[in-house]
Design an enzyme around this catalytic site. Structure first.
Site, mmCIF file in Angstrom:
data_model
loop_
_atom_site.group_PDB
_atom_site.id
_atom_site.type_symbol
_atom_site.label_atom_id
_atom_site.label_comp_id
_atom_site.label_asym_id
_atom_site.label_seq_id
_atom_site.Cartn_x
_atom_site.Cartn_y
_atom_site.Cartn_z
ATOM 1 N N GLU A 1 39.196 5.180 47.445
ATOM 2 C CA GLU A 1 40.123 5.502 48.551
ATOM 3 C C GLU A 1 40.091 6.991 48.892
ATOM 4 O O GLU A 1 41.124 7.611 49.167
ATOM 5 C CB GLU A 1 41.551 5.081 48.174
ATOM 6 C CG GLU A 1 41.655 3.622 47.783
ATOM 7 C CD GLU A 1 43.085 3.126 47.541
ATOM 8 O OE1 GLU A 1 44.046 3.836 47.895
ATOM 9 O OE2 GLU A 1 43.224 2.016 46.985
ATOM 10 N N ASP B 1 40.237 10.499 50.318
ATOM 11 C CA ASP B 1 40.600 11.311 51.475
ATOM 12 C C ASP B 1 41.115 12.651 50.969
ATOM 13 O O ASP B 1 41.414 12.794 49.785
ATOM 14 C CB ASP B 1 41.588 10.618 52.430
ATOM 15 C CG ASP B 1 42.839 10.073 51.775
ATOM 16 O OD1 ASP B 1 43.238 10.572 50.696
ATOM 17 O OD2 ASP B 1 43.455 9.141 52.344
#
Ligand code: XIL
Length: 353
Positions: free
Chosen positions: A259, A261
């Protein structure tokens, strides 16, 4: 040759020029994925085009969570997740499944219902069997359990921990049972435990590692660990991340970045400073280099790829601009950093440790 010309020739020969997309740069090294939403594909052609062009893996951002898959006790709704699976197949992309058990996205009927231990236990088993069987052959890897630990390494109190967990066999109760059920439903799927804020070590890392060791020792079907990697500018170096990953690959497990970011402080229009965008590029580069340096790190996945469509501003007020493309789908410095890191010769399988 004048110096400027030499510089130009050298940079044209350089690696960043060679790859026309993330998926071509990653080809043969790792899978490169992103979280995706079916609504964005249908309503935003730039989103759909970039998704298919850049990535060879996707994961439903929400559509395989309990609340969306099972809106009512007597009803499953597979349509939105199936739409994503279809898109992935049409575009030659692999699909990661996310997630079978989590303390969030629990539908109201389930969270607020009065259940006996037996009923909850049965609901959990039915859910895992039905969902994993439905996607068997389409989903190659599942986040079976998501975010089960507190930062101090203790197990989080959840619907599952508090009921089926207590009294189940083994120290990890419901977690172990979920892996056994998922494996029975699709013996070919790779089964992952997924979490955040352990990527640099610490008590949560130690707790996950202890569980992984225990599962490996007792033959619980755990195949990999998902490193969420929701980072800020000062989150991590490649060395530190690679070290944490190797603690798991040394046990014979796979690891995925699931995930990624890198959120930045932004102004009222959601824009970050150019300085921060450069520093963000470095963090993305570090994460990619870490994975490529570890034998057994086989996928790098971002949590959304455009600042036009990111979860960050809603969940971290004052932050945004955390993805690879800006609000107009222009590649940011972070995109170039990822392409560069993927294109390094050192990323070949033989050089990994
Ligand atoms: C987030 C989604 O991005 C949001 O759209 C949703 O409202 C809440 O969940 N860790 C996870 C993901 O494992 O499932 C979360 O996704 C982000 C944090």
């Amino acid at each position: 040759m004048p110096v400027l010309l030499i510089v130009l020739v050298v940079s044209l020969l350089g690696t960043s020029f060679a790859a026309e997309s993330l998926r071509t740069a990653a080809h043969g090294k790792v899978r490169i994925g992103t979280a995706a939403k079916p609504g964005f594909i249908t309503e935003d052609s730039r989103y759909a085009a970039a998704l298919a062009r850049e990535f060879d893996q996707l994961e439903p951002e929400n559509e395989m969570k309990w609340s969306l898959l099972r809106p009512a006790h007597d009803r499953f709704d597979f349509a939105p997740a199936d739409e994503l699976v279809r898109f992935a197949k049409q575009n030659g992309m692999a699909v990661r499944g996310h997630t079978l058990l989590w303390h969030q996205a629990v539908p109201k009927w389930l969270g607020e219902g009065q259940w006996t231990w037996n009923e909850l236990s049965q609901l959990m088993a039915d859910h895992i069997q039905t969902v994993v069987k439905h996607f068997a052959g389409s989903v190659y890897a599942w986040d079976v359990v998501n975010e089960a630990f507190h930062p101090d390494g203790s197990l989080r109190s959840t619907l599952w921990y508090d009921s089926p967990g207590i009294g189940a066999e083994g120290p990890y109760g419901y977690i172990e049972r979920a892996f056994v059920l998922a494996h029975a439903a699709d013996p070919k799927a790779k089964l992952f435990y997924n979490d955040y804020a352990f990527e640099a070590g610490g008590p949560k890392f130690e707790a996950i590692l202890a569980m992984a060791r225990d599962f490996k020792k007792r033959g619980v079907p755990l195949h990999g660990i998902g490193f969420q990697c929701h980072f800020t500018l000062d989150s991590i170096t490649a060395e530190k991340l690679a070290k944490t990953m190797r603690a798991f690959t040394d046990l014979g497990l796979e690891v995925h970045i699931t995930e990624l970011d890198v959120r930045l402080p932004v102004d009222g229009t959601g824009h970050a400073t150019s300085q921060d965008l450069e520093r963000q590029a470095d963090v993305y580069g570090e994460a990619v280099r870490a994975c490529l340096g570890v034998r057994g790190c086989n996928a790098i996945q971002v949590w959304g790829f455009s600042d036009a469509r990111s979860w960050i501003p809603r969940f971290f007020p004052g932050y945004g601009a955390g993805t690879l493309f800006d609000q107009e789908y222009r590649a940011k410095p972070a995109y170039t950093a990822v392409i560069d890191a993927l294109s390094q010769p050192a990323a070949t399988a033989a050089s990994r440790k």
